[in-house]
Design a protein around this motif. Structure first.
Motif, mmCIF file in Angstrom:
data_model
loop_
_atom_site.group_PDB
_atom_site.id
_atom_site.type_symbol
_atom_site.label_atom_id
_atom_site.label_comp_id
_atom_site.label_asym_id
_atom_site.label_seq_id
_atom_site.Cartn_x
_atom_site.Cartn_y
_atom_site.Cartn_z
ATOM 1 N N GLY A 83 0.786 -1.234 0.000
ATOM 2 C CA GLY A 83 0.000 0.000 0.000
ATOM 3 C C GLY A 83 0.816 1.281 0.000
ATOM 4 N N ALA A 84 1.805 1.385 -0.870
ATOM 5 C CA ALA A 84 2.650 2.571 -0.946
ATOM 6 C C ALA A 84 1.883 3.773 -1.499
ATOM 7 C CB ALA A 84 3.859 2.294 -1.844
ATOM 8 N N ALA A 85 2.307 4.952 -1.117
ATOM 9 C CA ALA A 85 1.738 6.208 -1.614
ATOM 10 C C ALA A 85 2.354 6.556 -2.969
ATOM 11 C CB ALA A 85 2.006 7.332 -0.618
ATOM 12 N N PRO A 86 1.693 7.417 -3.747
ATOM 13 C CA PRO A 86 2.263 7.852 -5.033
ATOM 14 C C PRO A 86 3.618 8.542 -4.843
ATOM 15 C CG PRO A 86 -0.035 8.506 -4.865
ATOM 16 C CD PRO A 86 0.377 8.001 -3.511
ATOM 17 N N CYS A 87 4.481 8.395 -5.830
ATOM 18 C CA CYS A 87 5.785 9.065 -5.790
ATOM 19 C C CYS A 87 5.595 10.576 -5.943
ATOM 20 C CB CYS A 87 6.704 8.512 -6.874
ATOM 21 S SG CYS A 87 6.306 9.059 -8.554
ATOM 22 N N GLY A 88 6.646 11.315 -5.722
ATOM 23 C CA GLY A 88 6.578 12.772 -5.820
ATOM 24 C C GLY A 88 6.179 13.274 -7.197
ATOM 25 N N ALA A 89 6.709 12.644 -8.243
ATOM 26 C CA ALA A 89 6.367 13.071 -9.606
ATOM 27 C C ALA A 89 4.880 12.867 -9.867
ATOM 28 C CB ALA A 89 7.200 12.308 -10.631
ATOM 29 N N CYS A 90 4.332 11.757 -9.394
ATOM 30 C CA CYS A 90 2.896 11.499 -9.596
ATOM 31 C C CYS A 90 2.046 12.456 -8.778
ATOM 32 C CB CYS A 90 2.560 10.057 -9.270
ATOM 33 S SG CYS A 90 3.151 8.931 -10.548
ATOM 34 N N ARG A 91 2.494 12.791 -7.590
ATOM 35 C CA ARG A 91 1.761 13.764 -6.773
ATOM 36 C C ARG A 91 1.664 15.091 -7.523
ATOM 37 N NH1 ARG A 91 4.161 12.554 -0.676
ATOM 38 N NH2 ARG A 91 3.985 10.293 -0.886
ATOM 39 N N GLN A 92 2.779 15.534 -8.083
ATOM 40 C CA GLN A 92 2.785 16.789 -8.831
ATOM 41 C C GLN A 92 1.920 16.680 -10.079
ATOM 42 O OE1 GLN A 92 4.194 19.902 -8.109
ATOM 43 N NE2 GLN A 92 2.971 20.467 -9.884
#
Length: 138
Positions: A83-92
């Motif tokens: 259940g990992a969170a989205p990476c920084g690039a995907c968040r942006q």
């Protein structure tokens, strides 16, 4: 988002994870988006031997949503082992379509939501359309 819509997102993200192409990392990711028009669009990560060209599942799904005519995202479910969170690039990248979207981090084995959070909480003080002097164009 209704409980039924949430379950549909979770199920769609887990199913998309099964189609991931990750021969290098073996880190399979599926994502499903609930769009502003009520549609659900899914995507899977696609790795590339030139690592910088790898596409994350969230960005694959967002591109497909745009191609289908969506301009806003209400929620995203991301299914990974653990259940990992989205990476920084995907968040942006997702921020372009609404910082108030709900992010569901899903453990693909159990189908359990490990974290439910607003994108704005994962990406505080984000750079977005307002920083360019306006709002998103439809």
């Amino acid at each position: 988002m209704t409980p039924q819509q949430q379950q549909t997102l979770i199920d769609s993200a887990i199913a998309a994870r099964g189609n991931a192409y990750a021969p290098y990392s073996n880190f399979l990711v599926g994502a499903a988006l609930l769009t502003d028009n009520g549609g659900v669009v899914a995507g899977a990560n696609v790795e590339n031997a030139s690592y910088g060209l790898t596409l994350c599942a969230e960005r694959v799904a967002a591109g497909a949503a745009v191609a289908a005519g969506a301009r806003g995202i209400v929620a995203v479910a991301v299914a990974t082992e653990g259940g990992a969170a989205p990476c920084g690039a995907c968040r942006q990248f997702l921020n372009e379509f609404g910082s108030a979207m709900t992010v569901l981090c899903v453990d693909s084995a159990s189908g359990r939501v490990t974290r439910e959070v607003l994108l704005s909480e994962l990406l505080p003080e984000s750079f977005g359309p307002a920083a360019l002097g306006g709002t998103r164009r439809p």
